[in-house]
Design a protein around this motif. Structure first.
Motif, PDB file in Angstrom:
ATOM      1  N   CYS A   1     -41.488  74.715  13.265  1.00  0.00           N
ATOM      2  CA  CYS A   1     -40.649  73.411  13.150  1.00  0.00           C
ATOM      3  C   CYS A   1     -40.718  73.040  11.672  1.00  0.00           C
ATOM      4  O   CYS A   1     -39.861  72.294  11.085  1.00  0.00           O
ATOM      5  CB  CYS A   1     -41.518  72.034  13.863  1.00  0.00           C
ATOM      6  N   ASP A   2     -41.578  73.606  10.859  1.00  0.00           N
ATOM      7  CA  ASP A   2     -41.694  73.222   9.402  1.00  0.00           C
ATOM      8  C   ASP A   2     -40.850  74.378   8.649  1.00  0.00           C
ATOM      9  O   ASP A   2     -40.854  74.252   7.422  1.00  0.00           O
ATOM     10  CB  ASP A   2     -42.988  73.147   9.006  1.00  0.00           C
ATOM     11  N   ARG A   3     -40.400  75.270   9.340  1.00  0.00           N
ATOM     12  CA  ARG A   3     -39.746  76.465   8.427  1.00  0.00           C
ATOM     13  C   ARG A   3     -38.131  76.026   8.218  1.00  0.00           C
ATOM     14  O   ARG A   3     -37.634  76.138   9.129  1.00  0.00           O
ATOM     15  CB  ARG A   3     -39.840  77.681   9.302  1.00  0.00           C
ATOM     16  N   ALA A   4     -37.827  76.477   7.197  1.00  0.00           N
ATOM     17  CA  ALA A   4     -36.456  76.254   6.804  1.00  0.00           C
ATOM     18  C   ALA A   4     -35.565  77.618   7.071  1.00  0.00           C
ATOM     19  O   ALA A   4     -36.282  78.545   6.834  1.00  0.00           O
ATOM     20  CB  ALA A   4     -36.318  75.723   5.306  1.00  0.00           C
ATOM     21  N   GLY A   5     -34.341  77.312   7.413  1.00  0.00           N
ATOM     22  CA  GLY A   5     -33.561  78.649   7.691  1.00  0.00           C
ATOM     23  C   GLY A   5     -33.602  79.203   9.118  1.00  0.00           C
ATOM     24  O   GLY A   5     -32.931  80.150   9.509  1.00  0.00           O
ATOM     25  N   VAL A   6     -34.489  78.362  10.063  1.00  0.00           N
ATOM     26  CA  VAL A   6     -34.416  78.934  11.298  1.00  0.00           C
ATOM     27  C   VAL A   6     -33.146  78.305  12.303  1.00  0.00           C
ATOM     28  O   VAL A   6     -33.136  76.960  11.948  1.00  0.00           O
ATOM     29  CB  VAL A   6     -35.584  78.543  12.149  1.00  0.00           C
ATOM     30  N   ALA A   7     -32.468  79.171  12.935  1.00  0.00           N
ATOM     31  CA  ALA A   7     -31.443  78.642  13.706  1.00  0.00           C
ATOM     32  C   ALA A   7     -31.867  77.580  14.893  1.00  0.00           C
ATOM     33  O   ALA A   7     -32.463  78.322  15.697  1.00  0.00           O
ATOM     34  CB  ALA A   7     -30.599  79.734  14.109  1.00  0.00           C
ATOM     35  N   VAL A   8     -31.458  76.420  15.016  1.00  0.00           N
ATOM     36  CA  VAL A   8     -31.695  75.622  16.265  1.00  0.00           C
ATOM     37  C   VAL A   8     -30.444  75.236  16.712  1.00  0.00           C
ATOM     38  O   VAL A   8     -29.293  75.339  16.208  1.00  0.00           O
ATOM     39  CB  VAL A   8     -32.626  74.466  15.656  1.00  0.00           C
ATOM     40  N   GLU A   9     -30.373  74.633  17.884  1.00  0.00           N
ATOM     41  CA  GLU A   9     -29.281  74.245  18.472  1.00  0.00           C
ATOM     42  C   GLU A   9     -28.706  72.902  17.633  1.00  0.00           C
ATOM     43  O   GLU A   9     -29.400  72.134  17.485  1.00  0.00           O
ATOM     44  CB  GLU A   9     -29.554  73.749  20.086  1.00  0.00           C
ATOM     45  N   GLY A  10     -27.575  72.785  17.448  1.00  0.00           N
ATOM     46  CA  GLY A  10     -26.875  71.702  16.825  1.00  0.00           C
ATOM     47  C   GLY A  10     -27.123  70.487  17.716  1.00  0.00           C
ATOM     48  O   GLY A  10     -26.592  70.094  18.850  1.00  0.00           O
ATOM     49  N   ASP A  11     -28.016  69.479  17.187  1.00  0.00           N
ATOM     50  CA  ASP A  11     -28.486  68.249  17.627  1.00  0.00           C
ATOM     51  C   ASP A  11     -27.637  67.258  17.603  1.00  0.00           C
ATOM     52  O   ASP A  11     -26.855  67.156  16.728  1.00  0.00           O
ATOM     53  CB  ASP A  11     -29.997  67.835  17.046  1.00  0.00           C
ATOM     54  N   ILE A  12     -27.681  66.238  18.728  1.00  0.00           N
ATOM     55  CA  ILE A  12     -27.032  65.047  18.489  1.00  0.00           C
ATOM     56  C   ILE A  12     -27.990  64.108  18.051  1.00  0.00           C
ATOM     57  O   ILE A  12     -28.823  63.722  18.938  1.00  0.00           O
ATOM     58  CB  ILE A  12     -26.252  64.936  19.829  1.00  0.00           C
ATOM     59  N   LYS A  13     -27.539  63.349  17.171  1.00  0.00           N
ATOM     60  CA  LYS A  13     -28.580  62.013  16.689  1.00  0.00           C
ATOM     61  C   LYS A  13     -29.997  62.651  16.514  1.00  0.00           C
ATOM     62  O   LYS A  13     -30.957  61.941  16.589  1.00  0.00           O
ATOM     63  CB  LYS A  13     -28.426  60.843  17.451  1.00  0.00           C
ATOM     64  N   HIS A  14     -30.131  63.935  15.945  1.00  0.00           N
ATOM     65  CA  HIS A  14     -31.449  64.408  15.737  1.00  0.00           C
ATOM     66  C   HIS A  14     -32.553  64.277  16.743  1.00  0.00           C
ATOM     67  O   HIS A  14     -33.727  64.114  16.407  1.00  0.00           O
ATOM     68  CB  HIS A  14     -32.016  63.620  14.529  1.00  0.00           C
ATOM     69  N   LYS A  15     -32.052  64.481  18.141  1.00  0.00           N
ATOM     70  CA  LYS A  15     -32.986  64.409  19.091  1.00  0.00           C
ATOM     71  C   LYS A  15     -33.740  65.637  19.174  1.00  0.00           C
ATOM     72  O   LYS A  15     -33.601  66.604  18.396  1.00  0.00           O
ATOM     73  CB  LYS A  15     -32.124  64.070  20.402  1.00  0.00           C
ATOM     74  N   GLU A  16     -34.561  65.668  20.056  1.00  0.00           N
ATOM     75  CA  GLU A  16     -35.546  66.960  20.320  1.00  0.00           C
ATOM     76  C   GLU A  16     -34.580  67.989  20.655  1.00  0.00           C
ATOM     77  O   GLU A  16     -33.683  67.929  21.497  1.00  0.00           O
ATOM     78  CB  GLU A  16     -36.735  66.723  21.410  1.00  0.00           C
ATOM     79  N   THR A  17     -34.598  69.166  19.923  1.00  0.00           N
ATOM     80  CA  THR A  17     -33.949  70.150  20.077  1.00  0.00           C
ATOM     81  C   THR A  17     -34.723  71.452  20.542  1.00  0.00           C
ATOM     82  O   THR A  17     -35.987  71.449  20.469  1.00  0.00           O
ATOM     83  CB  THR A  17     -32.924  70.613  18.962  1.00  0.00           C
ATOM     84  N   SER A  18     -34.081  72.838  20.429  1.00  0.00           N
ATOM     85  CA  SER A  18     -35.000  73.927  20.448  1.00  0.00           C
ATOM     86  C   SER A  18     -34.269  74.958  19.881  1.00  0.00           C
ATOM     87  O   SER A  18     -33.265  74.931  18.929  1.00  0.00           O
ATOM     88  CB  SER A  18     -34.768  74.294  22.108  1.00  0.00           C
ATOM     89  N   LEU A  19     -34.952  76.209  19.642  1.00  0.00           N
ATOM     90  CA  LEU A  19     -34.315  77.319  18.960  1.00  0.00           C
ATOM     91  C   LEU A  19     -32.848  77.517  19.557  1.00  0.00           C
ATOM     92  O   LEU A  19     -32.609  77.353  20.837  1.00  0.00           O
ATOM     93  CB  LEU A  19     -35.028  78.662  19.245  1.00  0.00           C
ATOM     94  N   ALA A  20     -32.189  78.197  18.814  1.00  0.00           N
ATOM     95  CA  ALA A  20     -30.541  78.335  18.934  1.00  0.00           C
ATOM     96  C   ALA A  20     -30.780  79.513  20.108  1.00  0.00           C
ATOM     97  O   ALA A  20     -31.491  80.470  20.068  1.00  0.00           O
ATOM     98  CB  ALA A  20     -29.790  78.821  17.994  1.00  0.00           C
ATOM     99  N   SER A  21     -29.865  79.357  21.061  1.00  0.00           N
ATOM    100  CA  SER A  21     -29.751  80.542  22.139  1.00  0.00           C
ATOM    101  C   SER A  21     -29.050  81.670  21.400  1.00  0.00           C
ATOM    102  O   SER A  21     -28.131  81.559  20.625  1.00  0.00           O
ATOM    103  CB  SER A  21     -28.861  80.001  23.276  1.00  0.00           C
ATOM    104  N   THR A  22     -29.134  82.854  22.339  1.00  0.00           N
ATOM    105  CA  THR A  22     -28.298  83.718  21.838  1.00  0.00           C
ATOM    106  C   THR A  22     -26.702  83.610  21.983  1.00  0.00           C
ATOM    107  O   THR A  22     -26.376  83.180  23.120  1.00  0.00           O
ATOM    108  CB  THR A  22     -28.734  84.954  22.778  1.00  0.00           C
ATOM    109  N   THR A  23     -26.103  84.009  21.064  1.00  0.00           N
ATOM    110  CA  THR A  23     -24.778  83.829  20.964  1.00  0.00           C
ATOM    111  C   THR A  23     -23.912  85.078  21.902  1.00  0.00           C
ATOM    112  O   THR A  23     -24.051  86.219  21.510  1.00  0.00           O
ATOM    113  CB  THR A  23     -24.116  83.609  19.803  1.00  0.00           C
TER     114      THR A  23
END
Length: 362
Positions: free
Chosen positions: A283-305
């Motif tokens: 959670c404190d690491r910059a550059g990790v791909a996460v799911e595009g959040d809506i209104k900065h709600k709780e999100t997760s790691l980006a899924s495989t494309t």
């Protein structure tokens, strides 16, 4: 049976235009994307004046830090994927959803429906995580539904009569598992007889977020070298298609083990290591791909494309992949032996159930 709908509502600052949508996440099944539908409600004054109202689907691709922009240079592309005029109404055949039919009856004659088709090749919603203290716009791909009043769809919109609502394009895990991942690598040594053999197998190809990954490791040491320790990692691969050298990796989970080591010549080792890739540990690491959040709600790691093929990659997209990497350490002179196995990390498709009650969310 009574079916209720959750409705998202957003009003323009001048209270003349209102947007209603029953969902903000649209599923991409590779061959097609769910249509984006909603209702626009106008004030009586706008209807009398016969004001032109447009609805657009905007893809916002940011590929550089906002703080680095200077002298008119912008690291951002805003793409209009779809543009429709909703008032005055155009003679276009439209298949309304149950939500649209229900809202049209409830909201009256000033309500106008719209449906937009997102291009199947458009990129998935992915953003790169920023540092906790960074409040600027994150790099990545985000989508917005924009409603505004103007003389044409090319007009510059005025803030008081404009609505922008963030949405996401998402993919869910396939229903069937693929081939079980397995790899075998060998290493020979100059002026030394024999080989070092490393076999890595995963228990399956497709994992859901939060699921434990079992990594089966088998080492056969037919060389005269000594294996001192074993390290297993889960790496997230990020490919920014716009740049030729826009590929990099983040290690999001790792584990080291010296159990069974040192592994002497002529010996073998078989073990299972477990890793759980999640955002909580990154959670404190910059550059990790996460799911595009809506209104900065709780999100997760980006899924495989998932894409249909290499040629289907969008130039303004970010491709996310995952792989398990196992590394054997042989000491300063012996070097290392590595093996990699790609796998898929995604969310399971949720079951569609009726909402317990109608909600209106601004």
């Amino acid at each position: 049976m009574v079916v209720n709908f959750k409705v998202f509502k957003k009003v323009a600052p001048n209270n003349m235009v209102t947007l209603y949508m029953n969902r903000r996440e649209f599923v991409d099944s590779i061959s097609q994307v769910e249509p984006i539908d909603g209702i626009v409600v106008l004030d009586d004054e706008y209807v009398r004046q016969n004001r032109k109202i447009f609805v657009q689907l905007i893809c916002n691709f940011r590929y550089g830090r906002e703080d680095d922009e200077a002298m008119g240079l912008r690291f951002q592309k805003e793409l209009i994927l779809v543009s429709n005029q909703v008032h005055p109404e155009q003679k276009v055949e439209m298949q309304l959803t149950k939500m649209q039919e229900r809202l049209l009856k409830k909201l009256g004659s000033n309500a106008f429906p719209f449906v937009m088709e997102m291009p199947p090749s458009s990129p998935a919603s992915v953003v790169l995580q920023q540092r906790a203290q960074d409040e600027s716009q994150p790099c990545g791909v985000q989508y917005f539904v924009k409603v505004f009043a103007g003389e044409s769809d090319c007009d510059r919109s005025h803030r008081r009569s404009t609505i922008t609502l963030g949405i996401r394009k998402i993919q869910y895990a396939p229903t069937k598992q693929g081939v079980q991942p397995c790899t075998l690598v060998r290493k020979d040594f100059l002026l030394s007889p024999g080989e070092l053999e490393l076999e890595v197998t995963l228990d399956k190809q497709l994992y859901h977020h939060g699921e434990k990954i079992a990594i089966n490791i088998c080492v056969r040491n037919n060389s005269n070298k000594i294996v001192k320790k074993v390290k297993a990692m889960v790496q997230q691969g990020i490919d920014i298609v716009l740049f030729q050298n826009g590929q990099f990796r983040n290690t999001i989970a790792h584990s080291e083990s010296s159990e069974g080591c040192p592994l002497n010549p002529g010996s073998s080792l078989q073990k299972v290591m477990y890793l759980v890739p999640n955002l909580a540990a990154n959670c404190d690491r910059a550059g990790v791909a996460v799911e595009g959040d809506i209104k900065h709600k709780e999100t997760s790691l980006a899924s495989t494309t998932l894409i249909a093929g290499h040629d289907a990659r969008d130039a303004f997209g970010i491709i996310v992949s995952y792989a398990v990497k196992v590394k054997l350490f042989l000491g300063a002179l012996g070097g290392e032996l590595c093996a990699e196995l790609p796998f898929i990390l995604m969310h399971p498709k949720p079951s569609r159930k009726a909402q317990p009650e109608t909600e209106v969310e601004n």
